[in-house]
Enzyme design. Structure first.
Site, PDB file in Angstrom:
ATOM      1  CG  HIS A  54      67.930 -37.759 -36.427  1.00 28.68           C
ATOM      2  ND1 HIS A  54      67.108 -36.970 -36.672  1.00 28.68           N
ATOM      3  CD2 HIS A  54      68.638 -38.044 -37.713  1.00 28.68           C
ATOM      4  CE1 HIS A  54      67.117 -36.453 -38.007  1.00 28.68           C
ATOM      5  NE2 HIS A  54      67.902 -37.485 -38.645  1.00 28.68           N
ATOM      6  CG  PHE A  55      71.504 -34.537 -35.725  1.00 25.94           C
ATOM      7  CD1 PHE A  55      72.142 -35.824 -36.523  1.00 25.94           C
ATOM      8  CD2 PHE A  55      70.378 -34.048 -36.336  1.00 25.94           C
ATOM      9  CE1 PHE A  55      71.895 -35.730 -37.663  1.00 25.94           C
ATOM     10  CE2 PHE A  55      70.160 -34.299 -37.706  1.00 25.94           C
ATOM     11  CZ  PHE A  55      70.813 -35.240 -38.365  1.00 25.94           C
TER      12      PHE A  55
END
Length: 152
Positions: A54-55
């Site tokens: 993420h991410f």
């Protein structure tokens, strides 16, 4: 003469919260007044496990984890208001209203949590909370928590 602050280190935090790595999201309590307010911090590093997905290219702390950390700060204020930790009860995250996100949280940020107790009745507490980075608002919400006896 300076005013004495009520602080909590990680050992004391762990004596109140049942969470452990990787879900313990409060590093230190800088000050609290039972029944009123609590100010805590979380240092966000690139080593946080959630950044793996993420991410990976543009790491951002998930908003739900910011809210979870706010709920943990709320739980600490609830315990300190009751003046004791008990192995026979827990404060559960019971509800959230008016959650708003204003800024992303990235590795290297230090989250500052300010939670305030609004009311408590029959084991259910209502709180407001704000999270800031460098004085800039990240998130605000109203949180409810409920005290429940646990069986062993």
């Amino acid at each position: 003469m300076s005013e004495q602050l009520n602080t909590m280190d990680i050992k004391e935090i762990m004596s109140f919260l049942p969470h452990r790595y990787p879900f313990l999201l409060i590093d230190r309590v800088l000050d609290y007044t039972p029944g009123e307010t609590l100010h805590a911090i979380k240092n966000v590093t690139i080593n946080e496990p959630f950044f793996q997905g993420h991410f990976p290219v543009q790491p951002v702390m998930p908003g739900v984890l910011i809210l979870e950390a706010m709920a943990q700060a709320t739980g600490l204020l609830a315990y300190k208001t009751m003046k004791e930790a008990s192995e026979d009860s827990l404060y559960y995250f019971a509800g959230i209203d008016k959650a708003r996100f204003k800024r992303v949280v990235e590795p290297g940020d230090q989250l500052h949590f300010e939670v305030k107790m609004i009311k408590e009745r029959r084991g259910i507490g209502v709180f407001t909370g704000e999270v800031k980075v460098d004085g800039e608002l990240v998130c605000s919400a109203e949180i409810m928590c409920a005290r429940r006896e646990i069986s062993k």
